[in-house]
Scaffold this motif. Sequence first.
Motif, short mmCIF file in Angstrom:
data_model
loop_
_atom_site.label_atom_id
_atom_site.label_comp_id
_atom_site.label_asym_id
_atom_site.label_seq_id
_atom_site.Cartn_x
_atom_site.Cartn_y
_atom_site.Cartn_z
N VAL A 101 33.36 61.00 36.87
CA VAL A 101 34.24 61.98 37.37
C VAL A 101 34.17 61.62 38.82
O VAL A 101 33.34 62.16 39.55
N PRO A 102 35.25 61.30 39.43
CA PRO A 102 35.46 61.15 40.87
C PRO A 102 35.82 62.17 41.73
O PRO A 102 36.34 63.05 40.95
N GLY A 103 35.44 62.45 42.81
CA GLY A 103 35.96 63.65 43.53
C GLY A 103 35.64 63.52 45.14
O GLY A 103 35.37 62.27 45.63
N GLY A 110 29.87 70.82 36.17
CA GLY A 110 30.68 71.61 35.30
C GLY A 110 32.02 70.92 34.93
O GLY A 110 32.32 70.16 35.46
N PHE A 111 32.62 71.48 33.90
CA PHE A 111 33.95 71.06 33.45
C PHE A 111 35.03 71.54 34.31
O PHE A 111 35.64 72.86 34.23
N ARG A 112 35.61 70.76 35.34
CA ARG A 112 36.61 70.89 35.92
C ARG A 112 37.83 69.76 36.20
O ARG A 112 37.35 68.82 35.62
N GLY A 113 39.13 70.33 36.31
CA GLY A 113 39.95 69.16 36.25
C GLY A 113 40.80 69.14 37.43
O GLY A 113 40.94 70.16 38.33
N ARG A 114 41.52 67.86 37.79
CA ARG A 114 42.30 67.93 38.80
C ARG A 114 43.66 67.44 38.15
O ARG A 114 44.07 66.80 37.18
N LEU A 115 44.62 68.16 38.89
CA LEU A 115 46.22 68.00 38.51
C LEU A 115 46.50 66.53 38.50
O LEU A 115 46.35 65.80 39.42
N LYS A 116 47.18 66.10 37.39
CA LYS A 116 47.65 64.97 37.14
C LYS A 116 49.27 64.70 37.68
O LYS A 116 49.98 65.48 37.22
N LEU A 117 49.23 64.06 38.81
CA LEU A 117 50.64 63.75 39.36
C LEU A 117 51.44 62.71 38.85
O LEU A 117 52.55 62.84 38.88
N ILE A 132 43.29 65.98 44.93
CA ILE A 132 41.77 66.10 45.11
C ILE A 132 40.98 67.41 44.63
O ILE A 132 39.91 67.03 44.33
N GLU A 133 41.55 68.38 45.01
CA GLU A 133 41.05 69.78 44.66
C GLU A 133 40.83 70.09 43.02
O GLU A 133 41.82 70.08 42.55
N PRO A 134 39.49 70.22 42.54
CA PRO A 134 39.56 70.39 41.35
C PRO A 134 39.50 72.05 40.92
O PRO A 134 39.54 73.00 41.72
N VAL A 135 40.01 72.37 39.51
CA VAL A 135 40.19 73.92 39.26
C VAL A 135 39.29 73.79 38.16
O VAL A 135 39.15 72.75 37.42
N ASP A 136 38.61 74.93 37.89
CA ASP A 136 37.70 75.31 36.87
C ASP A 136 38.54 75.28 35.42
O ASP A 136 39.58 75.85 35.28
N GLY A 137 37.81 74.49 34.58
CA GLY A 137 38.34 74.30 33.19
C GLY A 137 37.84 75.61 32.36
O GLY A 137 36.74 75.92 32.42
#
Length: 846
Positions: A101-103, A110-117, A132-137
């Motif tokens: 998981v890169p960031g 924890g399980f977080r996702g980044r919006l796929k553009l 760049i900014e992750p949101v909580d899954g």
Amino acid sequence: MRFFRLASFASLLPVSAAHTPRNVLQHVNPLIGTSGPSPNSNGGMIPSVAPPFAMTRWTPQTRENFISQCPYSFDDAFIHGFQATHQPAIWMGESGQVVLVPGLGEVKAGFRGRLKLWERSQAFLYEVELEIEPVDGGVDLMECLHSPVPGGAQAVPDEVKEGANGRVRRDERNGSDSHGDGELHLGSNDAGPACEKPEHGASGSNYNTSDSATRANGTLKVAMTASSHVGHLSIDFPQHGGISTAAGATLNPHISIQATRQNWTGYINIDSINYEVSGSNPQRQDYALGPHRAPNFSGYFVSRFSEPFLSYGIAHGSNLTANHTQGTGEHLGAYVTFSASTSRVEVRTGVSFVSIAQARRNLDIEAPTSLSFDTAVQNLEEAWLEKLSRVTVKGANTTSAAHNQLTIFYTALFHALQYPSDFSEPVHTIAGGLRTWYEGYTDSIHTGNDSYYQSWSIWDTFRAEHSLLTLFAPEGVNGMMRSLLKIYEYSGRLPMWANVVETNIMIGTHVDAVIANALERGFRGFNVSQAWEAVKKNAFEPPERDEELLYYDREGYTPIEVRAGLTDYTEKGYVPNDQWAEAGSRTLDYAFDDYAAAVVASHAGDNETAAFLFERSNSYRHLFNNATGFMQSRNANGSWANATYGWTEGDAWIYTFNVMHDVDGLAPLFGSRDEMKSKLDEYFSTGQNDHTNEPSHHAPYLYSALGYPYLTANLTRQIAAENYNATPSGLSGNEDLGQMSAWYVFSALGFYPLNPASGEYVVGAPFFEEVSIRLSGEAAAGGERGVERDVVISAPDAQTKTFVKGMSVDGRVLDRPILRHEDLVKASWIEFEMTDEPTDWGSEGV
């Protein structure tokens, strides 16, 4: 809703070259089959990168996978990470996975996702641009909440109790099942303690998007390719120099590695001197299925980074411990950070089932430091070109992108050449030489000069997939047969559904047909006598505790199932419904398996037993109810069971036609060929055909077998149009290790292996005007080295003319709708004369 932004193509690529696909690879869309509202209504595919038959496939991860869920769904707008997966099918379990998981900025476990553009998936390269900014899954994406009961097993279903007159296991604990209602609980937390819910996890949605992400800090660009045992990621980070957030935190690039999920105890180690993170993950989600526990199984990995670590630490769930280099426990991971000036990091991850040392060896052999990312991409591209560019298609319908026949065809061939998986790992060189592998049946490490194939979904793939492999991957067929025999040596039985070890999923010993298929096509590079010994055991020796267990679907901790109910089948000619689950389907499948076993016996020279089994293959007749015109399960006393009881992923309609090996013998049960045709007419006209599941796949070809090829020609095109397209929703049912796609490939060519235990194909009608296949030398030489040859399948005007008026092979006219495999692989020119009106060609049937 899915979110994408428009941007110039070049600006999105994280690598220097555009990697535009060459040749036929431009027609492969790995996103096909990745979308659908439920596990049974999508292809169960992932946009993975790996060579044909690879041990490990690398995929973007949008959710944690488990039995009934894949690690990627096109319908998810966020990506969590990039996963090395060994889950062969949506209804099978994962084993020994690892996730990267890169960031940028603060490390958050924890399980977080980044919006796929933006994303692009090709056979040899996956690329994506992320916020760049992750949101909580939400927890609904996580295995620990939704995974089925532990180990893939389930309690006895109510319908099985009822269908088998309440017969249950005699050793059932406390006289009741674990849930009380007998259902496979996809929504219960049976895997262990409650999920560790993210602090801001959104209830009822996949991700918490209440705080809208911005691109103020730039975007991540990830490109991913792979070899058989190594995943290669190239990650571009936005360049910020020494810029800090308002709180004073420096925006450093980082990469997290998940070794294990909740409830699984693993190991992880950080080597900052050599820029490596290594570890192990013993998770095997199917652990309760079958008799083999494989207690020492583990997936091992070594991730090697191109840049030095600025800092590092260990993660246990959401708890981070800085500066620690080793960790053990569950929900285990690690993280490494890099200098803020770092703009690109490459990560090569070697994966092994043998050891960490072997994972490092795989890395050194397949992806040494001298190998550039671009070269790795080109290597995988060449691997797929070698297979797919052997087929040239002319005269396809390409007017609609969503229904582009070239995309559907080449993607189908791409899907059909992914399994079975070669679990052997190199010792000295990538190809050839000594190999090593973990053997779950013996729970030990083996070595040899041969590949070792696993992931055998045989109830699905015996139908057409293995016939396809004899044409498009013939060099591997003998090795696959030898692998089957290795499993027999290790376990005492040939596999049914092997996923590391036997899982007892589905019914029947259709491996008998897989071996018969190879023999009928001239493949003998394996011990035929031993193959017959193993197949004969299937035909005559019931499983352990045959009269005690129901052997229902996903019954845990049972012996190898093989032909459950064989005890009564050999005496009565059928499996009694009131004593075994799925009895009707078992009877019909065992009759076919008897035919397949007879074929193997003939090749082994045991003609007496072959004659006996050919005769016993007529056992399907015991289930035909003359009063109703349908197949129907019977009870032990000979009475008819409830008409809805006893069927496996189908019903009485399709199983009434489940006699692939003896259409000539089936037709008289209806009265005549014409009356069987009338029954088929009713089957198709009333919407009974369900192409989303395998039992129906042979049904349209029964018309040709009966002498009505023009009806098959109409149906195959209709079925193809309704069940396949070039979008992520392009598979109506689960791919099941190539079977859905193999049906399309054969149907498009104009023929199909109706009886896969024979060396014949039944003719339908080609979709394309011309297909040229450059067959490797092994195709006509039974897997041995031979001379390559081109065979052209010509069908002028096939796009507008549906029906076959005549057919010839190298000028020899065919009057019956049969194409022999031997003729196919030795031919130069197969000619279909097409017309726009139904004809009586092939009216004599098979």
